[in-house]
Design an enzyme around this catalytic site. Structure first.
Site, PDB file in Angstrom:
ATOM      1  N   LYS A   1      46.287  39.599 -10.049  1.00  0.00           N
ATOM      2  CA  LYS A   1      46.308  38.145  -9.947  1.00  0.00           C
ATOM      3  C   LYS A   1      47.638  37.601 -10.453  1.00  0.00           C
ATOM      4  CE  LYS A   1      45.497  33.839 -11.773  1.00  0.00           C
ATOM      5  NZ  LYS A   1      46.060  33.156 -12.958  1.00  0.00           N
TER       6      LYS A   1
ATOM      7  N   ASP B   1      42.248  34.366  -7.760  1.00  0.00           N
ATOM      8  CA  ASP B   1      41.727  33.933  -9.052  1.00  0.00           C
ATOM      9  C   ASP B   1      40.229  33.671  -8.899  1.00  0.00           C
ATOM     10  OD1 ASP B   1      41.497  31.596  -7.709  1.00  0.00           O
ATOM     11  OD2 ASP B   1      42.569  30.376  -9.162  1.00  0.00           O
TER      12      ASP B   1
END
Length: 218
Positions: free
Chosen positions: A126, A144
């Site tokens: 991420k 996310d």
DNA sequence: AAAACGGGGGC
DNA sequence: GCCCCAGTTTT
């Protein structure tokens, strides 16, 4: 879920986002075009609310805007500056270690490849992808919690593993869409497709959603 | 007192 | 792939 669906979703989100997107500047947008700030903000944001992340990051960058300045700070000071974000000791250590390595191994620059970014402790897919997209303007899929939740509701993936969501999106869309879809999905998740009590009644994408009729609220 | 906040890393 | 972990803030 088919390519046609995602393209329709992008079209609708492009229109809708103007209606409900909040003008508030997110920490990442604020740090935009500074790969170092994107990276460090990401470390701070772990398990903490956006607003707290923004404030803590601002305080830290005010004191140390570059890797060179950062590595000169005592760990206790970094911890104190980001205190409200929680996990301040771990985060301070990671921030300092990353800063030291940036200076020692990369001449104070943030590397712009996924593999090099993933080699830092505390940096996962991420964070690495967000640095690529927001910091360098390079294509990346940054999954996310918002992106992952929405893709699960849309039936893209049926997994707890965000990596699977990332790969599914990569396979479904050409790279020129990646930065935009990320931006649209995060805004959608923050403003409308909430974890609990999503605003389904004003959502134009409910036909894509496995949640419809299950626990409709508001 | 309990929940919310979200990602990385180890096995 | 699943499970564990780190602390503050809000309710």
């Amino acid at each position: 879920m088919k390519p046609d669906d995602i393209h329709r979703a992008i079209g609708i989100l492009r229109e809708e986002t103007r209606a409900w997107r909040t003008p508030s500047v997110t920490v990442v947008a604020e740090a935009s075009r500074s790969p170092f700030k994107v990276l460090i903000s990401c470390i701070i944001s772990l398990r903490t609310k956006d607003e707290v992340t923004t404030q803590s990051s601002a305080r830290l960058f005010d004191r140390a805007p570059t890797p060179e300045a950062m590595e000169g700070l005592p760990a206790e000071e970094v911890a104190r500056l980001i205190y409200p974000a929680g996990f301040y000791r771990t985060k301070a250590e990671q921030i300092l270690e990353i800063s030291r390595r940036l200076v020692a191994e990369y001449g104070g620059r943030v590397p712009d490849s996924l593999d090099e970014l993933l080699a830092f402790r505390g940096v996962g897919r991420k964070t690495a992808n967000l640095v690529l997209t927001l910091g360098f303007g390079k294509p990346g899929i940054c999954v996310d919690t918002h992106v992952h939740r929405i893709c699960n509701r849309w039936g893209y993936v049926a997994t707890k593993n965000p990596d699977a969501t990332e790969m599914a999106l990569r396979a479904l869309l050409p790279p020129e869409y990646w930065i935009e879809i990320n931006d649209l999905l995060v805004a959608f998740g923050q403003n409308l497709c909430h974890p609990v009590s999503p605003r389904c009644s004003i959502c134009r994408l409910s036909d894509l959603c496995s949640r419809v009729g299950v626990a409709q609220s508001r």
